[in-house]
Design a protein around this motif. Structure first.
Motif, PDB file in Angstrom:
ATOM      1  N   PHE A  13     -29.188 -10.265  39.893  1.00 29.65           N
ATOM      2  CA  PHE A  13     -29.854  -9.299  39.019  1.00 29.65           C
ATOM      3  C   PHE A  13     -31.279  -9.727  38.659  1.00 29.65           C
ATOM      4  CE2 PHE A  13     -25.472  -8.045  38.440  1.00 29.65           C
ATOM      5  CZ  PHE A  13     -25.540  -6.678  38.266  1.00 29.65           C
ATOM      6  N   GLY A  14     -31.495 -11.021  38.496  1.00 30.39           N
ATOM      7  CA  GLY A  14     -32.798 -11.482  38.040  1.00 30.39           C
ATOM      8  C   GLY A  14     -33.819 -11.695  39.134  1.00 30.39           C
ATOM      9  N   LEU A  15     -33.360 -11.917  40.366  1.00 28.03           N
ATOM     10  CA  LEU A  15     -34.295 -12.175  41.474  1.00 28.03           C
ATOM     11  C   LEU A  15     -34.180 -11.136  42.588  1.00 28.03           C
ATOM     12  CD1 LEU A  15     -34.009 -16.060  41.771  1.00 28.03           C
ATOM     13  CD2 LEU A  15     -36.012 -14.760  41.039  1.00 28.03           C
ATOM     14  N   LEU A  16     -32.959 -10.930  43.082  1.00 25.41           N
ATOM     15  CA  LEU A  16     -32.796 -10.049  44.239  1.00 25.41           C
ATOM     16  C   LEU A  16     -33.162  -8.598  43.917  1.00 25.41           C
ATOM     17  CD1 LEU A  16     -31.976  -9.780  47.174  1.00 25.41           C
ATOM     18  CD2 LEU A  16     -29.606  -9.433  46.434  1.00 25.41           C
ATOM     19  N   CYS A  21     -36.660  -3.965  44.731  1.00 29.38           N
ATOM     20  CA  CYS A  21     -37.464  -2.864  44.185  1.00 29.38           C
ATOM     21  C   CYS A  21     -38.913  -2.966  44.663  1.00 29.38           C
ATOM     22  CB  CYS A  21     -37.408  -2.880  42.663  1.00 29.38           C
ATOM     23  SG  CYS A  21     -35.833  -2.345  41.965  1.00 29.38           S
ATOM     24  N   ALA A  22     -39.451  -4.186  44.685  1.00 29.01           N
ATOM     25  CA  ALA A  22     -40.823  -4.380  45.138  1.00 29.01           C
ATOM     26  C   ALA A  22     -40.971  -3.984  46.605  1.00 29.01           C
ATOM     27  CB  ALA A  22     -41.236  -5.840  44.931  1.00 29.01           C
ATOM     28  N   LEU A  23     -40.063  -4.456  47.453  1.00 26.36           N
ATOM     29  CA  LEU A  23     -40.132  -4.126  48.881  1.00 26.36           C
ATOM     30  C   LEU A  23     -39.802  -2.654  49.120  1.00 26.36           C
ATOM     31  CD1 LEU A  23     -38.413  -7.279  50.437  1.00 26.36           C
ATOM     32  CD2 LEU A  23     -40.855  -6.770  50.253  1.00 26.36           C
ATOM     33  N   GLY A  24     -38.899  -2.113  48.301  1.00 33.10           N
ATOM     34  CA  GLY A  24     -38.560  -0.697  48.444  1.00 33.10           C
ATOM     35  C   GLY A  24     -39.760   0.200  48.209  1.00 33.10           C
ATOM     36  N   GLY A  25     -40.612  -0.172  47.253  1.00 31.96           N
ATOM     37  CA  GLY A  25     -41.825   0.604  47.007  1.00 31.96           C
ATOM     38  C   GLY A  25     -42.762   0.585  48.190  1.00 31.96           C
ATOM     39  N   PHE A  62     -48.291  -2.686  43.403  1.00 37.58           N
ATOM     40  CA  PHE A  62     -47.059  -2.466  42.643  1.00 37.58           C
ATOM     41  C   PHE A  62     -46.024  -3.542  42.966  1.00 37.58           C
ATOM     42  CE2 PHE A  62     -48.374   2.018  41.848  1.00 37.58           C
ATOM     43  CZ  PHE A  62     -48.086   2.061  40.498  1.00 37.58           C
ATOM     44  N   ALA A  63     -45.934  -3.932  44.234  1.00 39.85           N
ATOM     45  CA  ALA A  63     -44.977  -4.966  44.623  1.00 39.85           C
ATOM     46  C   ALA A  63     -45.298  -6.283  43.928  1.00 39.85           C
ATOM     47  CB  ALA A  63     -44.979  -5.145  46.139  1.00 39.85           C
ATOM     48  N   LEU A  64     -46.589  -6.616  43.902  1.00 40.67           N
ATOM     49  CA  LEU A  64     -47.010  -7.858  43.249  1.00 40.67           C
ATOM     50  C   LEU A  64     -46.721  -7.816  41.753  1.00 40.67           C
ATOM     51  CD1 LEU A  64     -48.443 -10.580  43.597  1.00 40.67           C
ATOM     52  CD2 LEU A  64     -50.609  -9.412  43.158  1.00 40.67           C
ATOM     53  N   LEU A  65     -47.006  -6.675  41.110  1.00 43.02           N
ATOM     54  CA  LEU A  65     -46.734  -6.542  39.676  1.00 43.02           C
ATOM     55  C   LEU A  65     -45.239  -6.647  39.382  1.00 43.02           C
ATOM     56  CD1 LEU A  65     -49.167  -3.608  38.768  1.00 43.02           C
ATOM     57  CD2 LEU A  65     -49.425  -6.018  38.161  1.00 43.02           C
ATOM     58  N   THR A  66     -44.432  -6.042  40.241  1.00 41.64           N
ATOM     59  CA  THR A  66     -42.978  -6.081  40.041  1.00 41.64           C
ATOM     60  C   THR A  66     -42.460  -7.505  40.108  1.00 41.64           C
ATOM     61  OG1 THR A  66     -42.734  -3.877  41.009  1.00 41.64           O
ATOM     62  CG2 THR A  66     -40.762  -5.243  40.897  1.00 41.64           C
ATOM     63  N   ILE A  67     -42.942  -8.265  41.082  1.00 39.36           N
ATOM     64  CA  ILE A  67     -42.463  -9.642  41.239  1.00 39.36           C
ATOM     65  C   ILE A  67     -43.014 -10.557  40.153  1.00 39.36           C
ATOM     66  CG2 ILE A  67     -42.568 -11.659  42.747  1.00 39.36           C
ATOM     67  CD1 ILE A  67     -42.386  -9.729  45.120  1.00 39.36           C
ATOM     68  N   VAL A  98     -39.161  -3.987  35.409  1.00 40.54           N
ATOM     69  CA  VAL A  98     -38.975  -3.550  36.800  1.00 40.54           C
ATOM     70  C   VAL A  98     -38.704  -2.049  36.856  1.00 40.54           C
ATOM     71  CG1 VAL A  98     -37.474  -3.715  38.836  1.00 40.54           C
ATOM     72  CG2 VAL A  98     -38.192  -5.796  37.642  1.00 40.54           C
ATOM     73  N   GLY A  99     -37.858  -1.562  35.946  1.00 40.76           N
ATOM     74  CA  GLY A  99     -37.542  -0.139  35.918  1.00 40.76           C
ATOM     75  C   GLY A  99     -38.757   0.718  35.624  1.00 40.76           C
ATOM     76  N   ILE A 100     -39.582   0.283  34.675  1.00 40.03           N
ATOM     77  CA  ILE A 100     -40.788   1.037  34.327  1.00 40.03           C
ATOM     78  C   ILE A 100     -41.740   1.106  35.521  1.00 40.03           C
ATOM     79  CG2 ILE A 100     -42.890   0.976  32.924  1.00 40.03           C
ATOM     80  CD1 ILE A 100     -41.174  -0.136  30.637  1.00 40.03           C
ATOM     81  N   ILE A 101     -41.979  -0.042  36.170  1.00 41.54           N
ATOM     82  CA  ILE A 101     -42.895  -0.076  37.303  1.00 41.54           C
ATOM     83  C   ILE A 101     -42.362   0.754  38.466  1.00 41.54           C
ATOM     84  CG2 ILE A 101     -43.986  -1.553  39.040  1.00 41.54           C
ATOM     85  CD1 ILE A 101     -44.035  -3.784  36.952  1.00 41.54           C
ATOM     86  N   THR A 102     -41.096   0.556  38.792  1.00 42.40           N
ATOM     87  CA  THR A 102     -40.500   1.271  39.931  1.00 42.40           C
ATOM     88  C   THR A 102     -40.435   2.771  39.668  1.00 42.40           C
ATOM     89  OG1 THR A 102     -39.169  -0.684  40.473  1.00 42.40           O
ATOM     90  CG2 THR A 102     -38.489   1.423  41.430  1.00 42.40           C
ATOM     91  N   GLY A 103     -40.007   3.153  38.468  1.00 40.37           N
ATOM     92  CA  GLY A 103     -39.939   4.572  38.134  1.00 40.37           C
ATOM     93  C   GLY A 103     -41.295   5.239  38.207  1.00 40.37           C
ATOM     94  N   GLY A 104     -42.309   4.584  37.656  1.00 39.68           N
ATOM     95  CA  GLY A 104     -43.650   5.145  37.703  1.00 39.68           C
ATOM     96  C   GLY A 104     -44.191   5.251  39.114  1.00 39.68           C
ATOM     97  N   GLN A 105     -43.923   4.230  39.928  1.00 39.44           N
ATOM     98  CA  GLN A 105     -44.418   4.242  41.308  1.00 39.44           C
ATOM     99  C   GLN A 105     -43.779   5.359  42.125  1.00 39.44           C
ATOM    100  OE1 GLN A 105     -43.375   0.811  43.655  1.00 39.44           O
ATOM    101  NE2 GLN A 105     -44.946   1.217  45.203  1.00 39.44           N
TER     102      GLN A 105
END
Length: 318
Positions: A13-16, A21-25, A62-67, A98-105
């Protein structure tokens, strides 16, 4: 309990999840790239888009911000020796980010498919709120699956005779932290920016800040239970700290000022392995454990808890 370096649930949950999410974007942006403008809106003022970038640049940003910010916060959940309560706080906070960044992206990309003028696309406020809520739910699920792998060390001597003793009835329980009224006031203060923005802009701001406010309120509400075998601290409805009575070296009562002694309210750390659940000014029980941990809990029942723990430790030694 078996010694572990990595908590499997924390790693998942904390890393994978943040990395996926970062790669999915990035993958989603690549798939949608033919339908996106040459430059897409990536930042909005209160009224309109005011920042633009190419889809590829935006995706990797976005990927960098997520990580960095999401996984950077939640990664501690993977460290099995770290304090369980801290790992739970951080995994929920990290996955909210992560949810905020991914949802917005995802929402901003979808809104700009086949769009000629990206400057006319509204800010994805609703998606930010939905992402925060989804991240909070996933974070709480991950937090519930974390386990305490702390190494326990049994004390070998009785507490100092100068420390208090009592025959207080066990178990002793206390709701530590802000009262219901205080929690509501604190929550309203935290949600105030969302209320203001909701009135002048979008109601989704209120939903976003309410999620964050509810999470912040959990940081100042705890329940302490002391029985004949353990000292437990509950938070978010889960046992977050557990120490055995057989680990107690001694317990004393002290007068604590949260800001002066620990730098603030809530779960605090003052140096290595010196933890405090400090939510009010006044008496506190300070418990020292054989493994090197020290736990300070502000509670009006400090005398009863300290006395009972020392008496139990006496019985253990004899």
């Amino acid at each position: 309990m078996k010694h572990r370096v990595i908590d499997p649930a924390g790693a998942f949950f904390g890393l994978l999840i943040p990395v996926l999410c970062a790669l999915g974007g990035v993958v989603l942006t690549t798939l949608w790239d033919p339908r996106l403008p040459d430059k897409i809106a990536t930042h909005w003022s209160m009224t309109s888009a005011d920042g633009f970038a190419t889809p590829t640049t935006s995706a990797w940003t976005f990927a960098l911000l997520t990580i960095l910010f999401g996984a950077g916060l939640s990664a501690i959940a993977a460290l099995a020796p770290a304090m369980l309560m801290m790992r739970r706080f951080m995994i929920v906070l990290g996955l909210i980010v992560v949810g905020i960044i991914t949802g917005g992206q995802v929402a901003s990309l979808h809104a700009q498919l086949d769009v000629v003028d990206p400057s006319a696309v509204p800010a994805p406020i609703g998606a930010l709120a939905a992402g925060a809520l989804g991240g909070c739910v996933v974070g709480l699920l991950g937090a519930s699956l974390l386990r305490d792998y702390r190494q326990r060390t049994a004390a070998t001597e009785a507490p100092n005779r100068a420390l208090p003793r009592s025959d207080a009835a066990l178990p002793i329980t206390d709701d530590v932290g802000f009262s219901t009224k205080g929690s509501v006031i604190f929550g309203l203060i935290m949600a105030a920016p969302g209320i203001i923005l909701g009135l002048v802009s979008s109601a989704w701001f209120l939903a976003l800040f309410l999620v964050l406010a509810v999470f912040c309120v959990t940081l100042v509400r705890f329940r302490v239970v002391v029985d004949t075998t353990e000292i437990k601290v509950f938070n978010m409805g889960m046992p977050a700290m557990t120490y055995g009575v057989d680990e107690v070296v001694g317990a004393k009562v002290a007068e604590i000022k949260p800001f002066a002694d620990f730098g603030g309210w809530g779960l605090k750390s003052k140096g290595r392995r010196n933890y405090g659940i400090v939510t009010r000014t006044g008496p506190a029980v300070v418990i020292t454990f054989a493994g090197g941990d020290k736990l300070t809990v502000t509670t009006p029942k400090a005398d009863d808890i300290a006395g009972a723990l020392n008496s139990l430790a006496d019985a253990r030694s004899s």
